[in-house]
Scaffold this active site. Sequence first.
Site, PDB file in Angstrom:
ATOM      1  N   HIS A 174      -8.807  46.524  -7.279  1.00  0.00           N
ATOM      2  CA  HIS A 174      -7.467  47.111  -7.239  1.00  0.00           C
ATOM      3  C   HIS A 174      -6.399  46.101  -7.661  1.00  0.00           C
ATOM      4  O   HIS A 174      -6.614  44.882  -7.641  1.00  0.00           O
ATOM      5  CB  HIS A 174      -7.149  47.607  -5.824  1.00  0.00           C
ATOM      6  CG  HIS A 174      -7.165  46.511  -4.796  1.00  0.00           C
ATOM      7  ND1 HIS A 174      -6.117  45.634  -4.612  1.00  0.00           N
ATOM      8  CD2 HIS A 174      -8.110  46.139  -3.914  1.00  0.00           C
ATOM      9  CE1 HIS A 174      -6.406  44.767  -3.666  1.00  0.00           C
ATOM     10  NE2 HIS A 174      -7.618  45.052  -3.220  1.00  0.00           N
ATOM     11  N   GLU A 219     -13.148  47.915   1.839  1.00  0.00           N
ATOM     12  CA  GLU A 219     -13.260  46.465   2.014  1.00  0.00           C
ATOM     13  C   GLU A 219     -13.804  46.131   3.401  1.00  0.00           C
ATOM     14  O   GLU A 219     -13.805  46.963   4.313  1.00  0.00           O
ATOM     15  CB  GLU A 219     -11.882  45.815   1.807  1.00  0.00           C
ATOM     16  CG  GLU A 219     -11.818  44.299   1.950  1.00  0.00           C
ATOM     17  CD  GLU A 219     -12.744  43.537   0.999  1.00  0.00           C
ATOM     18  OE1 GLU A 219     -13.976  43.612   1.209  1.00  0.00           O
ATOM     19  OE2 GLU A 219     -12.245  42.870   0.074  1.00  0.00           O
TER      20      GLU A 219
END
Length: 408
Positions: free
Chosen positions: A212, A288
């Site tokens: 990202h 994550e």
Amino acid sequence: MPKFVVEADGGSRGNPGPAGYGAVVIDAVTGETLAEAAEYIGVATNNVAEYKGLIAGLKAARTLDPAADVHVRMDSKLVVEQMSGRWKIKHPDMKPLAAEAARILPAGQVRYEWIPREKNKHADRLANEAMDAGKKGKQWEPSRSTAELGARARSAAAPAPQGPPGDAAAGAAKARAALAAASPAVPEQAAPTVGWGSADLGTPATFVLLRHGETVLTPEKRFSGSGGSDPALSAVGRRQAAAVATALAARGTIEAVVSSPLLRCRETAEAVATRLGLEVSVEDGLRETDFGAWEGMTFAEVRERYADDLSAWLASPDVAPTGGGESFASVTTRVAATRTTLLARHPGRTVLVVTHVTPVKTLVRLALGAPPESLFRMELSAASLSAVAYYADGNASLRLLNDTSHLR
């Protein structure tokens, strides 16, 4: 009273994966090898294999002389610190193994010392011989071992890792370098079963792995996982997402887009998918790591407040951050399961996978068959592209890592 040195090690090719241990008992005065032990133990983690190696070494020493003074030397900081009583044993798989090791000889007869990996070559070689034998469906045979000769010849430890500027915990680079030798030895990797001259396996499924774009936490190098504030893209991050969307549109190869559920990934994925005219599918397994109580902190702040927990985490993929976070071993399990799901869903297709530092590095590590400590030796910048191709025979090929050319 006789004095013995026990050197022990264990390894796992996959963590968890095919595992084995090795141990050697040495006369502390003459340096003579008195006993060797090694065994393939099936699928297990590195730490389980290391404990099994310790147990085998202590039992071999007890067999030689139950009254001997024993000096245990291992390159597993976790095992050494736990058996010395300085670190708590929290993992349920470790507790019974540590208890078994403690019962073999009276505590007053055994002392523990951590040594760098390059000084534990004999036991490391035995562990790898055991894993090699297990791959062939056999057990290690003493008569076939070359561990003692190999240990004398091998040298040169792996170079210290450099902290990737794109890693949320990049400030740990120097500490990781100092602790790198405490990680399990790098196992020898099996050669691919398919050669250049093999039959056509068809079009591989290709995962284009996109980290990202930046958030406000990224340039400050703060722990930013799935247990924190879930920040949005910053202005810089939005520009990065637009740039990667332009680059991927020009290539014209992406056939599907999947994303972590966290906002920064969904915003990055939407920027690309809108440009390509595709929908975004969200996969929870791509989130994550949960960094627990460390979320939002810098490495220096964590070191100041949770020094012991941080040291344990750096030394072992099975240790979780303070406060109920995720270990790298747990992340590996869910990322591998998500990979399998996506491969079944998208055979032969090129899929954009928008996720985070740890999942990208984990997919790359698994594709290469690399050990857990390789996570600390990859640079992965914000909005970077990597790519892995997966073939029908189960082999994988890393085709790209940390490409940021679209951001220049």
